[in-house]
Enzyme design. Structure first.
Site, short mmCIF file in Angstrom:
data_model
loop_
_atom_site.label_atom_id
_atom_site.label_comp_id
_atom_site.label_asym_id
_atom_site.label_seq_id
_atom_site.Cartn_x
_atom_site.Cartn_y
_atom_site.Cartn_z
N LEU A 155 0.83 -1.20 0.00
CA LEU A 155 0.00 0.00 0.00
C LEU A 155 0.87 1.25 0.00
CD1 LEU A 155 -2.88 1.11 0.07
CD2 LEU A 155 -2.70 1.16 2.56
N TYR A 156 2.02 1.20 0.67
CA TYR A 156 2.95 2.33 0.64
C TYR A 156 3.28 2.69 -0.80
CZ TYR A 156 7.44 4.75 0.83
OH TYR A 156 8.47 5.65 0.62
N ALA A 157 3.68 1.69 -1.59
CA ALA A 157 4.03 1.94 -2.99
C ALA A 157 2.82 2.46 -3.77
CB ALA A 157 4.56 0.66 -3.63
N THR A 159 0.31 4.22 -2.64
CA THR A 159 0.02 5.63 -2.32
C THR A 159 1.02 6.56 -3.02
OG1 THR A 159 1.34 5.60 -0.26
CG2 THR A 159 -1.02 5.08 -0.09
N LYS A 160 2.25 6.14 -3.14
CA LYS A 160 3.25 6.98 -3.80
C LYS A 160 2.99 7.05 -5.32
CE LYS A 160 5.87 8.57 -0.54
NZ LYS A 160 6.02 10.02 -0.36
#
Length: 345
Positions: A155-157, A159-160
């Site tokens: 999810l981090y990737a 969002t970026k």
């Protein structure tokens, strides 16, 4: 020196924001920092970074969350920045598996608020942090900016990747020149305690096991923090042109490999060391600097992780004339010296 700039940086109590602010202040620019001082890791480290920046007369700061749109708007209006550098985010690949909501709040809602203040204030350049994690399931190395980024693994990737798309839409609709830069594994003094170098150094000194994933068959493009912020500083001056400006310029030609959008003053740029280092070689460099072997706890690959990263930074070199190049052993030595001094070891 060029005319001093008024620079608004989100995340100045963070690892990269602190180093960028200090570089700009040393050059004679004015910096206003914005940071929520969250407790994702040791708040004392963040407070110490901000305290060092406050020793500069040209540094001021607002301590508030990105999600607080009113506070962010008030701070930016008071600062009247020439340049906005958006670095604040909920960081960490593995933490996104534990607390996904934090990434929605900080990285999506918070970035939306930054884009809104940029739309209202119209700085000469908006720069925003992305990450090598957007390359996701790509396996062809090195990673060039033209690679598809449609297969994020965390999810981090995701969002970026969304931040890049949001910024493009705003650049197209509102004409604010915008540069996204994709970081690769950043390390150095004042680093985050959740990063590998910090954890490995602490574990070796304390005699506790260090976790090494994928049984050591991991490769990373380790980028020294001073190289990274120097690249960001140079990109501040590499302002993407608007389509109308390109059409009006006689004989205008894009740079080879440029990611400049055909419909917006927007581009994305890798910032890495253009090298890939085996994780076990990185561990051995730490052991050599500490004069003590690690207790190695070999583990399988973590969910959402990738076995290798490696940046193609030829576009950065064409835009700025600069390429990061600090050898990882030299960077590790500088970190260990800082760690010993900071912790009194």
């Amino acid at each position: 020196m060029t005319q001093p700039l008024r620079v608004f940086i989100t995340g100045t109590a963070g690892f990269i924001g602190f180093h960028l602010a200090r570089l700009l202040l040393d050059e004679g620019h004015t910096v206003h920092g914005y940071d929520g001082i969250t407790d994702y890791y040791d708040v004392r480290l963040k407070q110490r970074r901000h305290a060092l920046l406050r020793e500069y007369p040209a540094f001021t700061a607002t301590e508030a969350m990105l999600e607080d749109a009113a506070a962010l708007e008030a701070a930016t209006r008071a600062a009247q920045p020439d340049v906005i550098v958006h670095l604040a985010a909920q960081a960490g690949v593995r933490y996104s598996l534990e607390n996904p909501r934090a990434y929605i709040d900080a990285n999506l809602v918070g970035t939306f608020h930054v884009l809104e203040v940029a739309r209202a204030l119209r700085p000469r350049h908006l720069l925003m942090a992305s990450t090598s994690s957007v390359y996701g399931a790509n396996t062809e190395l090195p990673f060039g900016e033209e690679r598809k980024t449609d297969t994020p693994l965390t999810l981090y990737a995701a969002t970026k990747k969304a931040n890049e798309a949001m910024a493009h839409a705003y650049a197209h609709l509102h004409g604010v020149p915008t540069t996204l830069f994709r970081f690769f594994t950043v390390y150095g003094p004042w680093g985050r305690p959740d990063m590998a170098l910090f954890k490995f150094t602490r574990g070796i000194l304390e005699g506790t096991p260090i976790d090494i994933y994928n049984h050591g068959e991991m490769y990373r493009d380790f980028t020294y923090v001073d190289d990274l912020v120097r690249a960001i500083r140079l990109l501040i001056d590499a302002v993407p042109s608007a389509p109308s400006e390109r059409h009006a310029a006689s004989g205008w030609q894009p740079l080879q490999g440029d990611t400049l959008s055909p419909v917006a003053p927007w581009r994305v740029v890798n910032i890495g060391n253009s090298d890939t280092v085996r994780l076990l070689d990185f561990v051995e460099a730490i052991e050599a600097e500490l004069g003590k072997p690690a207790i190695r706890n070999f583990l399988p690959m973590q969910s959402g992780d990738v076995p290798a990263t490696w940046a193609d930074c030829s576009l950065l070199k064409r835009l700025t004339g600069y390429a990061p190049q600090t050898p990882f052993r030299e960077g590790v030595a500088r970190f260990v010296r800082w760690y010993r001094e900071y912790h009194g070891v």
